[in-house]
Motif scaffolding. Structure first.
Motif, PDB file in Angstrom:
ATOM      1  N   VAL A 177       0.750  -1.265   0.134  1.00  0.00           N
ATOM      2  CA  VAL A 177      -0.566   0.179  -0.067  1.00  0.00           C
ATOM      3  C   VAL A 177       0.939   1.067  -0.261  1.00  0.00           C
ATOM      4  CG1 VAL A 177      -1.810   1.484   0.918  1.00  0.00           C
ATOM      5  CG2 VAL A 177      -1.826  -1.552   1.721  1.00  0.00           C
ATOM      6  N   PRO A 178       1.141   1.805  -0.931  1.00  0.00           N
ATOM      7  CA  PRO A 178       1.658   3.255  -1.535  1.00  0.00           C
ATOM      8  C   PRO A 178       1.523   3.977  -0.246  1.00  0.00           C
ATOM      9  CG  PRO A 178       1.150   2.187  -2.767  1.00  0.00           C
ATOM     10  CD  PRO A 178       0.346   1.028  -1.964  1.00  0.00           C
ATOM     11  N   ALA A 179       2.215   5.086   0.223  1.00  0.00           N
ATOM     12  CA  ALA A 179       2.286   5.865   1.356  1.00  0.00           C
ATOM     13  C   ALA A 179       1.204   7.174   0.080  1.00  0.00           C
ATOM     14  CB  ALA A 179       3.969   6.993   1.514  1.00  0.00           C
ATOM     15  N   GLY A 180       0.611   7.679   1.323  1.00  0.00           N
ATOM     16  CA  GLY A 180      -0.096   8.924   1.044  1.00  0.00           C
ATOM     17  C   GLY A 180      -1.685   7.917   0.813  1.00  0.00           C
ATOM     18  N   MET A 181      -1.896   6.673   0.118  1.00  0.00           N
ATOM     19  CA  MET A 181      -3.505   6.035  -0.104  1.00  0.00           C
ATOM     20  C   MET A 181      -3.940   6.058   1.158  1.00  0.00           C
ATOM     21  SD  MET A 181      -3.702   2.631  -1.716  1.00  0.00           S
ATOM     22  CE  MET A 181      -2.979   2.967  -3.789  1.00  0.00           C
ATOM     23  N   LEU A 182      -3.195   5.254   2.159  1.00  0.00           N
ATOM     24  CA  LEU A 182      -4.082   5.658   3.544  1.00  0.00           C
ATOM     25  C   LEU A 182      -4.596   7.006   4.546  1.00  0.00           C
ATOM     26  CD1 LEU A 182      -2.329   2.607   5.149  1.00  0.00           C
ATOM     27  CD2 LEU A 182      -4.808   2.635   4.079  1.00  0.00           C
ATOM     28  N   HIS A 183      -5.128   7.167   5.189  1.00  0.00           N
ATOM     29  CA  HIS A 183      -5.369   8.440   5.856  1.00  0.00           C
ATOM     30  C   HIS A 183      -5.445   8.729   7.697  1.00  0.00           C
ATOM     31  CE1 HIS A 183      -9.081   8.188   3.251  1.00  0.00           C
ATOM     32  NE2 HIS A 183      -9.478   8.285   4.427  1.00  0.00           N
ATOM     33  N   GLY A 184      -5.043   9.320   8.036  1.00  0.00           N
ATOM     34  CA  GLY A 184      -6.109   9.570   9.128  1.00  0.00           C
ATOM     35  C   GLY A 184      -7.694   9.781   8.991  1.00  0.00           C
ATOM     36  N   GLY A 185      -8.442   8.653  10.462  1.00  0.00           N
ATOM     37  CA  GLY A 185      -9.279   8.680   9.900  1.00  0.00           C
ATOM     38  C   GLY A 185     -10.243   6.685   9.020  1.00  0.00           C
ATOM     39  N   ASP A 186     -11.095   7.353   9.029  1.00  0.00           N
ATOM     40  CA  ASP A 186     -11.316   5.971   8.112  1.00  0.00           C
ATOM     41  C   ASP A 186     -11.263   5.280   6.683  1.00  0.00           C
ATOM     42  OD1 ASP A 186     -13.210   5.488  10.798  1.00  0.00           O
ATOM     43  OD2 ASP A 186     -15.186   5.960   9.461  1.00  0.00           O
ATOM     44  N   ASN A 187     -11.015   4.607   6.626  1.00  0.00           N
ATOM     45  CA  ASN A 187     -10.612   3.664   5.323  1.00  0.00           C
ATOM     46  C   ASN A 187     -10.665   2.271   5.171  1.00  0.00           C
ATOM     47  OD1 ASN A 187      -7.070   5.393   4.655  1.00  0.00           O
ATOM     48  ND2 ASN A 187      -7.302   4.773   7.514  1.00  0.00           N
ATOM     49  N   VAL A 188     -11.289   2.544   4.010  1.00  0.00           N
ATOM     50  CA  VAL A 188     -12.131   1.206   3.222  1.00  0.00           C
ATOM     51  C   VAL A 188     -11.284   0.316   2.332  1.00  0.00           C
ATOM     52  CG1 VAL A 188     -14.179   0.698   2.377  1.00  0.00           C
ATOM     53  CG2 VAL A 188     -14.345   2.885   3.538  1.00  0.00           C
ATOM     54  N   LEU A 189     -11.396  -0.832   3.438  1.00  0.00           N
ATOM     55  CA  LEU A 189     -10.972  -1.885   2.353  1.00  0.00           C
ATOM     56  C   LEU A 189     -11.805  -2.607   1.196  1.00  0.00           C
ATOM     57  CD1 LEU A 189      -8.353  -3.158   5.003  1.00  0.00           C
ATOM     58  CD2 LEU A 189      -7.456  -1.677   3.758  1.00  0.00           C
ATOM     59  N   ALA A 190     -11.481  -2.713  -0.388  1.00  0.00           N
ATOM     60  CA  ALA A 190     -12.456  -3.633  -0.926  1.00  0.00           C
ATOM     61  C   ALA A 190     -11.751  -4.577  -1.771  1.00  0.00           C
ATOM     62  CB  ALA A 190     -13.104  -2.533  -1.531  1.00  0.00           C
ATOM     63  N   VAL A 191     -12.728  -5.795  -1.321  1.00  0.00           N
ATOM     64  CA  VAL A 191     -12.156  -7.258  -1.849  1.00  0.00           C
ATOM     65  C   VAL A 191     -13.272  -7.619  -2.686  1.00  0.00           C
ATOM     66  CG1 VAL A 191     -10.890  -9.191  -1.520  1.00  0.00           C
ATOM     67  CG2 VAL A 191     -10.195  -7.845  -0.263  1.00  0.00           C
ATOM     68  N   ARG A 192     -12.515  -8.143  -4.354  1.00  0.00           N
ATOM     69  CA  ARG A 192     -14.252  -8.646  -4.848  1.00  0.00           C
ATOM     70  C   ARG A 192     -13.209  -9.931  -5.692  1.00  0.00           C
ATOM     71  NH1 ARG A 192     -15.026  -9.831 -11.180  1.00  0.00           N
ATOM     72  NH2 ARG A 192     -17.187  -9.845 -11.618  1.00  0.00           N
ATOM     73  N   VAL A 193     -13.776 -10.938  -4.847  1.00  0.00           N
ATOM     74  CA  VAL A 193     -13.347 -12.317  -4.916  1.00  0.00           C
ATOM     75  C   VAL A 193     -14.437 -13.088  -6.072  1.00  0.00           C
ATOM     76  CG1 VAL A 193     -13.818 -15.050  -3.214  1.00  0.00           C
ATOM     77  CG2 VAL A 193     -12.686 -12.554  -2.711  1.00  0.00           C
ATOM     78  N   THR A 194     -13.600 -14.090  -6.671  1.00  0.00           N
ATOM     79  CA  THR A 194     -14.090 -15.223  -8.005  1.00  0.00           C
ATOM     80  C   THR A 194     -13.850 -16.344  -7.121  1.00  0.00           C
ATOM     81  OG1 THR A 194     -13.823 -13.552  -9.550  1.00  0.00           O
ATOM     82  CG2 THR A 194     -13.929 -15.161  -9.645  1.00  0.00           C
ATOM     83  N   ASP A 195     -15.152 -17.084  -7.448  1.00  0.00           N
ATOM     84  CA  ASP A 195     -14.766 -18.693  -7.061  1.00  0.00           C
ATOM     85  C   ASP A 195     -15.038 -19.952  -8.416  1.00  0.00           C
ATOM     86  OD1 ASP A 195     -14.161 -20.808  -5.623  1.00  0.00           O
ATOM     87  OD2 ASP A 195     -16.847 -21.242  -4.842  1.00  0.00           O
ATOM     88  N   THR A 196     -14.288 -20.333  -8.451  1.00  0.00           N
ATOM     89  CA  THR A 196     -14.926 -21.480  -9.655  1.00  0.00           C
ATOM     90  C   THR A 196     -15.512 -23.200  -9.603  1.00  0.00           C
ATOM     91  OG1 THR A 196     -12.861 -21.717 -10.395  1.00  0.00           O
ATOM     92  CG2 THR A 196     -13.441 -19.765 -10.959  1.00  0.00           C
ATOM     93  N   GLY A 197     -15.043 -23.281  -7.943  1.00  0.00           N
ATOM     94  CA  GLY A 197     -15.600 -24.256  -8.010  1.00  0.00           C
ATOM     95  C   GLY A 197     -15.091 -24.466  -6.418  1.00  0.00           C
ATOM     96  N   GLY A 198     -16.004 -25.497  -6.029  1.00  0.00           N
ATOM     97  CA  GLY A 198     -15.404 -25.680  -4.136  1.00  0.00           C
ATOM     98  C   GLY A 198     -15.853 -24.778  -3.687  1.00  0.00           C
ATOM     99  N   ASP A 199     -14.868 -24.313  -2.281  1.00  0.00           N
ATOM    100  CA  ASP A 199     -14.908 -22.866  -1.727  1.00  0.00           C
ATOM    101  C   ASP A 199     -14.590 -21.945  -1.898  1.00  0.00           C
ATOM    102  OD1 ASP A 199     -16.114 -25.353   0.620  1.00  0.00           O
ATOM    103  OD2 ASP A 199     -14.000 -25.272   1.814  1.00  0.00           O
ATOM    104  N   GLY A 200     -15.315 -20.918  -1.531  1.00  0.00           N
ATOM    105  CA  GLY A 200     -14.690 -19.807  -2.087  1.00  0.00           C
ATOM    106  C   GLY A 200     -14.960 -18.822  -0.566  1.00  0.00           C
ATOM    107  N   GLY A 201     -14.176 -17.389  -1.011  1.00  0.00           N
ATOM    108  CA  GLY A 201     -13.633 -16.494  -0.033  1.00  0.00           C
ATOM    109  C   GLY A 201     -12.762 -16.569   1.173  1.00  0.00           C
TER     110      GLY A 201
END
Length: 693
Positions: free
Chosen positions: A366-390
């Motif tokens: 995570v490069p410098a400057g991408m985070l800030h004081g206060g609330d930061n939001v992480l988002a992950v899009r997961v693709t599952d093609t079979g079996g367990d997912g996540g």
């Protein structure tokens, strides 16, 4: 070459225009590719051919009627000759023919001739013992991918051990033929592709008997036991009956049904969003997106265990992390543990990475400057093609590391399904899509081939449903014996190896221990045998490299139970009695449990010479605590005395009853590990209920 063809004028003349090109190709190269496509090709063209298993280098079962079958033009006369014995038949209206030759003693190589309008010659045919190698990836795992592979491959000089791989094939209805790679000899240029467990079994049995050994590898990694059941067996299971009754008849129908089930599941799991879908809305990776109406998922844990069983598709995860100005200053790193199968990851709307691989740890800068004081939001899009997912794996591997602090990220994340995988109406089903599919495509076509017995290594995919497995496994053994019309057909299996980190062991519940117990219950059936692997597992790899000991243990069972070349040693079974402790000697307030074995082994021992490990005891509250143990030498047989200072009045004892019991060290006089056992009959709870594709 699989077999050799000489065309006669009687067949060539009427077919020359329609099959001229195909015959030129087939006669100039190996016929394996031309005729391994299944029964329909032989029936459509009328060309004489045997089932795909019959090819150069094959092994036929000794001392049993030899059935040979295939396809040709309806009404064609077919004669099969082997070792001077010959029998003939007439092809049926559907193009199928079948003959039976008398049982023969082991030997070879021989030539098997199939003559009709054309003449096929199969060379280098041996008569010996044929074993079916079935299950999932630990049976399918080949020699090249197992321990000490380079030395084992170089040392393979066993031309009378043969192996054939049956290609993965899931079908909605029972099939008449399989697709194979052809028979191969156990030589350095081929043995690397053999089932490792099967090969090491065959090597020991061949050394003890000098009989040719044929291995038919029908294993398929990741498969549920339900896919290996016959339709008749599945119909007798009330939980599987609805799936069998609604079995699709085409890939397109199957794709539609899967899409409908997936959408119904999504509708049950998550609420409709409370906004106008046509209105402008920031994308789901944006830090400003409003996710308050989303559902939640625990991280790390596959979503199949959280209401989305069997779901394959796209799911978004979001998490808000509050940082101080000091924590947000400078570069950071984001660790997400492991994700099944693919991810795309954003921090405050900036994409920081993404990759595929269910067993690949995710760590992104995570490069410098991408985070800030206060609330930061992480988002992950997961693709599952079979079996367990996540997300899965260890909770302590999910964190945000800044210059001044590590923020744990395990716990509840906001989550929402984007969409299921788009259905492909042309895609053949996967074995786990429905019950019976692997049986239909890979087992039913083999039913006429005589085999000596079955080697089975499967169960990892069923660990969350051990109660159902206990019944299903015994039923499957009985059912396969019906398939082969052999009520006493040997069925030897591997008890699941130790797996997962030791620190995850939980004395109160273990899916893996429960499944091992379900496997062991199959020993109630005659001519079954269990090779325990609790001492040769790998905490970090579900595929332990040591397949030599697996094969050796299976071979020891076969040489004892089936070949009768090794004296049958009594299998020790334990019983227990409560005895009072001697306070003056031990200064303990807790009572002790004395365990004895029937029949009493000559001498109980541990593999490292230390005190017995791996025991736990519980009182009437059914809460287990780690216990100490010692071996006491007594007249009439050794005892093991077990106690825990945390349990004043123990009423139950368990041994090796955890996911990873590698530290349990009791051994039989033969040196093999004593398998897990328990004295209680308390219900073993499953994490999942019933089959779900």
């Amino acid at each position: 070459m699989p077999y050799h063809v000489v065309m006669t004028a009687a067949l060539w003349n009427p077919l020359r225009r329609s099959v001229r090109v195909a015959l030129r190709i087939c006669l100039s190269v190996t016929l394996a590719g031309c005729f391994a496509v299944g029964a329909s090709a032989g029936q459509a063209s009328g060309i004489l051919r045997p089932a795909a298993l019959f090819s150069d280098g094959m092994v036929l079962q000794r001392n049993a009627p030899i059935r040979v079958w295939g396809w040709a033009t309806p009404g064609e006369s077919v004669r099969v000759t082997l070792r001077g014995r010959s029998t003939a038949t007439m092809t049926a209206a559907d193009g199928r023919w079948r003959v039976t030759l008398p049982a023969m003693a082991p030997g070879g190589p021989y030539t098997l001739v199939i003559a009709g309008a054309s003449r096929l010659t199969l060379r280098d045919v041996l008569i010996g013992d044929v074993w079916l190698c079935a299950g999932q990836s630990n049976m399918e795992r080949d020699v090249a991918a197992s321990g000490d592979a380079r030395r084992e491959v170089a040392a393979a000089r066993f031309p009378r051990i043969r192996h054939i791989k049956v290609s993965h094939r899931a079908r909605f209805t029972p099939q008449d033929d399989v697709v194979t790679t052809g028979w191969r000899r156990a030589t350095p240029d081929a043995v690397g592709a053999f089932s490792a467990a099967g090969y090491y079994f065959a090597r020991d049995v061949h050394a003890a008997t000098s009989v040719p050994i044929g291995l038919i590898n029908v294993a398929w990694g990741g498969t549920f036991i339900e896919t290996w059941m016959s339709p008749a067996l599945a119909r007798r299971d009330h939980a599987l009956l609805p799936w069998v009754q609604t079995m699709p008849v085409s890939n397109a129908e199957h794709a539609t049904a899967r899409q409908q089930r997936a959408q119904a599941q999504i509708d049950r799991w998550q609420k409709p969003l409370d906004f106008d879908p046509d209105a402008a809305m920031p994308p789901w990776f944006s830090a400003t997106h409003d996710d308050r109406g989303w559902s939640e998922l625990a991280v790390p844990a596959p979503w199949e265990r959280q209401g989305l069983r069997g779901f394959d598709g796209y799911v978004w995860y979001r998490r808000t992390v509050t940082l101080t100005d000091e924590q947000a200053a400078g570069p950071a790193s984001l660790s997400l543990g492991m994700i099944d199968d693919c991810d795309d990851t954003w921090v405050n709307g900036w994409r920081v990475g993404g990759r595929c691989g269910w067993d690949t740890p995710r760590s992104y800068d995570v490069p410098a400057g991408m985070l800030h004081g206060g609330d930061n939001v992480l988002a992950v899009r997961v693709t599952d093609t079979g079996g367990d997912g996540g997300f899965h794996g260890e909770a302590n591997r999910v964190y945000l590391q800044t210059a001044t602090a590590r923020t744990p990220l395990a716990g509840r994340w906001r989550a929402r399904v984007e969409a299921p995988l788009a259905p492909d109406p042309t895609r053949a089903p996967h074995a786990n899509d429905l019950p019976t599919l692997a049986y239909n495509g890979m087992i039913h076509p083999l039913r006429d081939l005589a085999v000596r017995g079955v080697l089975w290594y499967q169960g990892e995919s069923n660990v969350s449903r051990s109660a159902a497995y206990a019944t299903a496994f015994r039923a499957l053994i009985a059912d396969w014996r019906v398939t082969w019309q052999r009520p006493d057909m040997p069925f030897y299996f591997v008890q699941l190896a130790a797996f997962l980190p030791l620190q995850r062991n939980n004395l109160q519940h273990s899916d893996w221990a429960n499944l091992r117990d379900a496997q062991a219950q199959a020993l109630r059936l005659p001519h079954t045998g269990m090779a325990s692997a609790i001492d040769i597992g790998d905490a970090d790899d579900i595929h332990p490299a040591n397949k030599q000991d697996v094969g050796r243990r299976l071979a020891g069972i076969a040489l004892t139970d089936n070949y009768r070349l090794v004296p049958r040693a009594p299998q020790p079974r334990f019983h227990h009695a409560l005895v009072r402790s001697v306070a003056s000697a031990s200064h303990r307030r807790a009572a002790e449990l004395a365990l004895s074995f029937v029949p009493a082994p000559a001498s109980l021992a541990t593999r490292d010479g230390k005190a017995p490990r791996g025991f736990a005891v519980a009182g009437v509250d059914q809460v287990f605590h780690a216990a100490q143990a010692r071996i006491e030498r007594r007249r009439g047989g050794d005892h093991i005395v077990v106690w825990s200072d945390a349990v004043a009045a123990p009423v139950a004892v368990r041994y090796a009853w955890v996911d990873n019991p590698s530290e349990a060290n009791l051994i039989e006089p033969s040196g093999l590990p004593i398998p897990p056992f328990r004295s209680d009959a308390w219900p073993l709870l499953d994490r999942a209920d019933g089959f779900m594709p």
